[in-house]
Structures are given as structure tokens and as C-alpha cells.
Design an enzyme around this catalytic site. Structure first.
Site, short mmCIF file in Angstrom:
data_model
loop_
_atom_site.label_atom_id
_atom_site.label_comp_id
_atom_site.label_asym_id
_atom_site.label_seq_id
_atom_site.Cartn_x
_atom_site.Cartn_y
_atom_site.Cartn_z
N GLY A 177 22.74 12.48 -32.27
CA GLY A 177 24.20 12.84 -32.48
C GLY A 177 25.16 11.28 -32.53
O GLY A 177 24.75 10.58 -31.83
N GLU B 154 18.19 10.35 -25.59
CA GLU B 154 17.01 10.79 -24.96
C GLU B 154 15.75 11.10 -26.10
O GLU B 154 14.50 10.67 -25.89
CB GLU B 154 17.01 12.05 -24.14
CG GLU B 154 18.05 13.14 -24.39
CD GLU B 154 17.48 14.63 -23.98
OE1 GLU B 154 18.50 15.13 -24.31
OE2 GLU B 154 16.49 14.68 -23.59
N THR C 71 24.85 7.88 -25.85
CA THR C 71 25.02 9.25 -25.96
C THR C 71 26.43 9.61 -25.26
O THR C 71 26.86 8.93 -24.05
CB THR C 71 23.96 10.14 -25.16
OG1 THR C 71 24.56 11.57 -24.83
CG2 THR C 71 23.60 9.63 -23.80
N ILE C 72 27.20 10.50 -25.62
CA ILE C 72 28.55 10.79 -24.99
C ILE C 72 28.27 11.52 -23.95
O ILE C 72 28.99 11.39 -22.99
CB ILE C 72 29.56 11.66 -26.01
CG1 ILE C 72 28.78 12.86 -26.41
CG2 ILE C 72 29.75 10.94 -27.17
CD1 ILE C 72 29.89 13.83 -26.78
N ASP C 73 26.92 12.06 -23.67
CA ASP C 73 26.60 12.88 -22.45
C ASP C 73 26.42 12.17 -21.19
O ASP C 73 26.41 12.97 -20.04
CB ASP C 73 25.22 13.97 -22.69
CG ASP C 73 25.90 15.05 -23.90
OD1 ASP C 73 26.70 14.91 -24.36
OD2 ASP C 73 24.88 15.62 -24.20
N MET D 21 31.79 19.11 -23.98
CA MET D 21 30.27 18.91 -24.52
C MET D 21 29.55 18.37 -23.08
O MET D 21 30.11 18.13 -22.22
CB MET D 21 30.13 18.01 -25.51
CG MET D 21 30.15 18.48 -27.01
SD MET D 21 29.74 17.32 -28.14
CE MET D 21 29.90 18.47 -29.59
N GLY D 22 28.26 18.66 -23.38
CA GLY D 22 27.15 18.35 -22.34
C GLY D 22 26.17 19.33 -22.12
O GLY D 22 26.28 20.42 -21.22
N HIS E 52 33.24 18.80 -31.44
CA HIS E 52 33.13 17.51 -32.01
C HIS E 52 34.12 16.50 -31.94
O HIS E 52 34.14 15.29 -32.16
CB HIS E 52 32.33 17.64 -33.37
CG HIS E 52 31.20 18.22 -33.37
ND1 HIS E 52 30.66 19.44 -33.31
CD2 HIS E 52 29.87 17.74 -33.33
CE1 HIS E 52 29.32 19.81 -33.23
NE2 HIS E 52 28.95 18.55 -33.03
O1 F6P Z 1 23.87 14.89 -27.42
C1 F6P Z 1 25.26 14.97 -27.76
C2 F6P Z 1 25.84 16.20 -28.15
O2 F6P Z 1 27.09 15.93 -28.36
C3 F6P Z 1 25.82 17.29 -27.10
O3 F6P Z 1 26.88 17.19 -25.99
C4 F6P Z 1 26.00 18.71 -27.81
O4 F6P Z 1 25.18 19.78 -27.31
C5 F6P Z 1 25.28 18.11 -29.13
O5 F6P Z 1 25.13 16.76 -29.27
C6 F6P Z 1 25.83 18.75 -30.53
O6 F6P Z 1 24.89 18.39 -31.45
P1 F6P Z 1 25.16 18.71 -32.70
O7 F6P Z 1 26.15 17.42 -33.18
O8 F6P Z 1 23.93 18.58 -33.56
O9 F6P Z 1 25.66 20.00 -32.85
#
Ligand code: F6P
Length: 341
Positions: free
Chosen positions: A11, A103, A125-127, A169-170, A271
């Protein structure tokens, strides 16, 4: 001329362009050329790259996203893709590849390192759930955005006497919900690390309202679960085996309204938390990580990742970073609970 590669995988997150700029500018100090591989590992499999010079990175520091594009391509899924990555390294005579990711991207980098690919990792990662680094860039921006949203929800919640549930998110770790929840003064914070007890949540809200408060804010991480059951938006797995989470906010909002009788609204931040310009903290961290990543190439510390420890940018083995996730420690969550209700 020595050539190095750089890619951004997984992401996107604010601060990626700061790293790319720092990599290119630091490499230039050694008279190295940087090739930017497009759309993460896909660019390495397909030998799809652009040559990055001063001009290509000029003006990108405050921009969100990544000028290289990104994807969740897993290069280790098929042996022929691993072979393609090796071929791309050879064909372009790359001294090393800097993989910027979370990860999944770094897990793949670690596997490829074991296959003999000269790779350096850079954590994003934003997480903020990547192990072996205190912070990843992107997290600070996400927390600031989510905090602003909670502030905004407060005024409308108060005007209408409502409960506001905000889904943040998370996936596996509740860092953004926790920090934005604390900073925004949420009345309940729910994270993936601790199963949700809806009756307790309703009790907290009822007690608050019986004290004369007329509104409540509940911050819930998308990966938080009731009875150990994640709520899933889409069952289809991505290349790294993840489902798309989402929906816990709405489920919880319904239950709170039914059980307490208080009018409840739900906001899913989605997002918004990942888009737009990075904070100064993320620009500086991304810049420091990019410079350090090139220094690690120079020192030939392949299989290592740059990392923030305290105030210092150091390096750690990729293995250490990808072995397990960094989740919210119980004592920090206990501290946050002082402010619930
Ligand atoms: O890993 C970062 C993240 O923003 C998570 O918090 C979220 O679950 C995921 O990516 C969303 O992914 P995508 O942009 O593929 O929907």
C-alpha cells in the site's frame, strides 16, 4: 557506472517520495545511477524501470503516493518470478536493490536475499506494525489525519447529541486508532489486539451520558473483532494472502444504537488516511531512511533494513523485522483506558 535499483511495494503511504529523492541524491554523491522499478516487485519481474536523476526527483518531497507506482505483487509466489528478479539484477548490473515496503514487501526481500539477491530494506507502512523499528514513515501523517477527523466529528456529534463511530485503518495492529483516539479524545478506542466486548462499550457510553454528556466518539480499528471474527469487505485474497477488511464500524454502530437507544452515525476514514502530503516528521524520517539505505549499499550490508531506534537511524537484519508484527502493548492500551467513558 555503478547502478542501484529502488522500488516501492504494498500500500502506498505518505513519505515514499521523500525516500526515493534521498536515495537518488545520496547515490549521486557516489556517482551512482539509480533505476526506479515501477509498481513494486512487478517492475523487477518485468524489468520495467525509469532512470531517476536530479530532475526526476525535483519537487516530489511534499507529494503523497509514490512516483514509481506500487502494487501488491509477490515475487516469491512462483519460482520463475524469483528467476526473473535475479535476471533483472544481472541484466542491469545492479549493485543492490533498495526495497521500500511493509511486512509483505520486506518479507519477500528477505526471501530473495536468501536466494542471493543483494537487497536492502526500508520500512514503510501507515499501520506502524513493522517490527524492529520504533516508527515507520506514513504513520505520523495517518495519525494526524485521523485526529483531525475525530476533532471534526466531535463538533457535529455534540450538535446532534449522537454517538459517532469512526473506523480507522489498521489490519493487525491498532496503532493509528490508538494514537488518533488518544490525541482526539475518543471516549472508547477499540483495536485488533483486544477483542471487542459490545456490552462493555455500551455501558461506557451509557455511564458517560448519565453524567450529562450528550455525545460520544468511538474509534475502532478496521481489524478489531467481536468474538474473534473479523468483518471482511471482500473474501478474495491478495498475493500475500490478505482479505480486505472493513465493516466493523457499521456493525458496531448498529449494535450501539440498538442496545443504548442513542442515535448513532458511522464514518469510515478509509484511504483518506493514506493520501496526500506527508507531515514534516514523515518527510524527515523518509529522508533519513533513504540516505541510510544508500549508506548500507556502500557498506554492502545486504539483507539489512534501515530502522529508527530512539532518535537514531540504525540498521537491523531483515529477518528481525519480518519475523513478527509489532502490535500495541497491553500497558499502553491500559493507559488509554483511563480516558474511556
Ligand atoms: O497496510 C496498510 C493498509 O492501509 C491497511 O491499514 C489496510 O488494511 C490496507 O492497507 C488496505 O489496502 P488496500 O489499499 O489494498 O485496500
Amino acid at each position: 557506472m555503478t547502478q542501484i535499483g529502488v522500488l516501492t511495494g504494498g500500500g502506498d503511504c505518505p513519505g515514499l517520495n521523500a525516500v526515493i529523492r534521498a536515495v537518488v541524491k545520496t547515490a549521486q554523491r557516489y556517482n551512482w545511477r539509480t533505476l526506479g522499478f515501477r509498481y513494486g516487485w512487478r517492475g523487477m519481474i518485468e524489468n520495467d524501470f525509469v532512470v531517476l536523476d536530479q530532475n526526476s526527483v525535483s519537487g516530489i518531497l511534499p507529494k503523497g503516493g509514490t512516483i514509481l507506482g506500487t502494487s501488491r505483487t509477490n515475487p516469491c509466489k512462483k519460482p520463475e518470478h524469483i528467476a526473473k528478479v535475479k535476471e533483472t539484477m544481472q541484466k542491469n548490473n545492479l549493485a543492490a536493490l533498495i526495497a521500500i515496503g511493509g511486512e509483505d514487501t520486506l518479507g519477500a526481500a528477505n526471501k530473495l536475499h536468501k536466494e542471493g539477491v543483494k537487497v536492502i530494506g526500508c520500512p514503510k507502512t501507515i499501520d506502524n506494525d513493522l517490527n524492529a523499528t520504533d516508527y515507520t514513515f506514513g504513520f505520523d501523517t495517518a495519525v494526524n489525519i485521523a485526529t483531525e477527523c475525530i476533532d471534526r466529528l466531535h463538533t457535529t456529534a455534540e450538535s446532534h447529541n449522537r454517538v459517532m463511530v469512526v473506523e480507522i485503518m489498521g489490519r493487525h495492529a491498532g496503532w493509528i486508532a490508538l494514537e488518533a483516539g488518544i490525541a482526539g479524545g475518543a471516549d472508547v478506542i477499540l483495536i485488533p489486539e483486544v477483542p471487542i466486548n459490545v456490552d462493555e462499550v455500551c455501558e461506557l457510553i451509557r455511564n458517560r451520558h448519565s453524567r450529562g454528556k450528550t455525545f460520544s466518539i468511538v474509534a475502532v480499528a478496521e481489524g478489531a473483532a467481536m468474538e474473534n471474527q473479523n468483518i471482511v469487505l471482500e473474501e478474495k485474497l491478495d498475493a500475500f494472502g490478505h482479505v480486505r477488511l472493513g465493516g466493523i464500524g457499521n456493525r458496531l454502530g448498529d449494535l450501539i444504537e440498538k442496545k443504548t437507544g442513542f442515535e448513532t452515525r458511522v464514518t469510515v476514514l478509509g484511504h483518506i488516511q493514506r493520501g496526500g502530503t506527508p507531515t514534516a516528521f514523515d518527510r524527515v524520517l523518509g529522508t533519513r531512511f533513504g540516505v541510510k539505505a544508500v549508506e548500507l549499499v556502500k557498506a554492502e550490508k545486504f539483507g539489512h533494513m534501515v530502522s529508527l531506534q530512539g532518535r537514531n537511524v540504525v540498521d537491523v537484519c531483515l529477518e528481525e523485522a519480518v519475523g513478527k508484527l509489532k502490535t500495541v502493548p497491553p500497558d499502553l492500551y491500559e493507559m488509554a483506558k483511563i480516558f474511556f467513558g
